[in-house]
Design an enzyme around this catalytic site. Structure first.
Site, mmCIF file in Angstrom:
data_model
loop_
_atom_site.group_PDB
_atom_site.id
_atom_site.type_symbol
_atom_site.label_atom_id
_atom_site.label_comp_id
_atom_site.label_asym_id
_atom_site.label_seq_id
_atom_site.Cartn_x
_atom_site.Cartn_y
_atom_site.Cartn_z
ATOM 1 N N ASP A 7 0.853 -1.185 0.000
ATOM 2 C CA ASP A 7 0.000 0.000 0.000
ATOM 3 C C ASP A 7 0.891 1.238 0.000
ATOM 4 O O ASP A 7 2.038 1.192 0.482
ATOM 5 C CB ASP A 7 -0.917 0.017 1.224
ATOM 6 C CG ASP A 7 -1.918 1.169 1.167
ATOM 7 O OD1 ASP A 7 -2.617 1.302 0.149
ATOM 8 O OD2 ASP A 7 -1.993 1.937 2.139
ATOM 9 N N GLU A 9 0.832 5.772 0.472
ATOM 10 C CA GLU A 9 0.150 7.032 0.742
ATOM 11 C C GLU A 9 0.830 8.096 -0.103
ATOM 12 O O GLU A 9 2.046 8.023 -0.357
ATOM 13 C CB GLU A 9 0.217 7.398 2.232
ATOM 14 C CG GLU A 9 -0.438 6.389 3.170
ATOM 15 C CD GLU A 9 -1.920 6.189 2.921
ATOM 16 O OE1 GLU A 9 -2.563 7.099 2.350
ATOM 17 O OE2 GLU A 9 -2.446 5.131 3.289
ATOM 18 N N GLU A 52 -6.119 18.302 1.935
ATOM 19 C CA GLU A 52 -6.997 17.142 1.700
ATOM 20 C C GLU A 52 -6.249 15.833 1.938
ATOM 21 O O GLU A 52 -6.778 14.896 2.537
ATOM 22 C CB GLU A 52 -7.544 17.170 0.267
ATOM 23 C CG GLU A 52 -8.437 18.358 -0.038
ATOM 24 C CD GLU A 52 -7.639 19.601 -0.407
ATOM 25 O OE1 GLU A 52 -6.388 19.563 -0.370
ATOM 26 O OE2 GLU A 52 -8.282 20.621 -0.725
ATOM 27 N N HIS A 57 -4.129 10.836 5.685
ATOM 28 C CA HIS A 57 -3.090 10.007 6.303
ATOM 29 C C HIS A 57 -2.354 10.677 7.461
ATOM 30 O O HIS A 57 -1.609 10.012 8.190
ATOM 31 C CB HIS A 57 -2.075 9.542 5.255
ATOM 32 C CG HIS A 57 -1.540 10.637 4.371
ATOM 33 N ND1 HIS A 57 -0.856 11.729 4.838
ATOM 34 C CD2 HIS A 57 -1.597 10.783 3.021
ATOM 35 C CE1 HIS A 57 -0.489 12.494 3.835
ATOM 36 N NE2 HIS A 57 -0.951 11.951 2.705
ATOM 37 N N HIS A 149 -5.500 6.595 7.396
ATOM 38 C CA HIS A 149 -4.844 5.684 6.470
ATOM 39 C C HIS A 149 -3.357 5.632 6.795
ATOM 40 O O HIS A 149 -2.723 6.651 7.059
ATOM 41 C CB HIS A 149 -5.040 6.152 5.030
ATOM 42 C CG HIS A 149 -6.429 5.956 4.527
ATOM 43 N ND1 HIS A 149 -6.706 5.507 3.259
ATOM 44 C CD2 HIS A 149 -7.633 6.141 5.113
ATOM 45 C CE1 HIS A 149 -8.015 5.433 3.085
ATOM 46 N NE2 HIS A 149 -8.591 5.824 4.212
ATOM 47 N N ASP A 154 -2.477 -0.564 6.691
ATOM 48 C CA ASP A 154 -3.429 -0.983 5.662
ATOM 49 C C ASP A 154 -2.967 -2.257 4.965
ATOM 50 O O ASP A 154 -3.781 -3.099 4.574
ATOM 51 C CB ASP A 154 -3.632 0.132 4.637
ATOM 52 C CG ASP A 154 -4.503 1.260 5.178
ATOM 53 O OD1 ASP A 154 -4.912 1.169 6.350
ATOM 54 O OD2 ASP A 154 -4.767 2.222 4.436
#
Length: 240
Positions: A7, A9, A52, A57, A149, A154
């Protein structure tokens, strides 16, 4: 069989628009079972952090400012994943960012096989929501730590979801047993144990005679006559 649950970010939604990767989390699976090995890095994106993305995260510009650049971390990342299959939730998003980062530092794009768990979940649960949180709810997986997140967290959660999507923990444990047996020098699947003494026939003489009479009433249409004796069938019944 080695797989990597992965995963990322990022600072936003599009590498073409200048967004960058800020975190990568990888979890190693062997025969679908987590080994405890992982690869986790924070990356200086060399740009600002949009509000945003920060709300998603929680990684701020201040936190990432002293972290290494992707070019400094790329070799360790590539070495960890090797050529093994990548398990990614919404794979086009993560693969797009990773390949962009690799190209920006003069490296080859990833050629690993990829399993997209979003597509896998849509096949298993057509019409249902397939976000990671929704799948955790479907399979009763604890995601209470996921307040924000995070790439490594994750990945750990996705590893559990992936295992359920492919059939559950028993499938993984059975495969592990087969491969472990093969690594000890045996065949891929342990042979079935044979009984030292065959079980005695459970049919009585009266039942055999009744069956023979029933077949005689059917004439030439009886499957026993057309196909012969069935393997392991009592000899008396096969001859009937």
């Amino acid at each position: 069989m080695r797989e990597i649950v992965l995963d990322t970010e990022t600072t936003g939604l599009s590498p073409a628009g200048g967004d960058r990767v800020v975190e990568i989390g990888c979890v190693e699976l062997i025969n679908h079972v987590p080994t405890g090995r992982h690869h986790h890095i924070y990356i200086n994106p060399e740009r600002d952090m949009p509000e945003e993305a920060f709300r998603v995260h929680g990684l701020s510009e201040d936190f990432l400012r002293d972290k290494p650049k992707f070019s400094q971390l790329a070799q360790g990342f590539v070495d960890f994943i090797g050529n093994d299959t990548l398990i990614i939730h919404n794979a086009p998003f993560d693969m797009g960012f990773l390949n962009a980062e690799l190209e920006w530092c003069g490296r080859a794009r990833l050629a690993n096989p990829v399993i997209d768990t979003v597509m896998l979940a849509r096949t298993r649960h057509p019409g249902a929501r397939v976000s990671l949180d929704a799948l955790c709810k479907t399979y009763g997986i604890d995601n209470s730590r996921r307040t924000l997140h995070g790439a490594l967290l994750d990945s750990e959660i996705l590893a559990e979801v992936y295992l359920e999507l492919i059939g559950g923990r028993q499938v993984a444990l059975a495969l592990s047993a087969e491969i472990e047996y093969g690594q000890r020098g045996g065949p891929a699947r342990p042979p079935a144990r044979q009984r030292p003494v065959p079980l005695p026939a459970r049919l009585t003489a009266r039942e055999l005679a009744s069956h023979a009479a029933f077949i005689a009433e059917m004439g030439d249409k009886a499957v026993w006559l057309n196909y012969g004796a069935v393997e392991d069938e009592p000899a008396e019944l096969a001859r009937a």
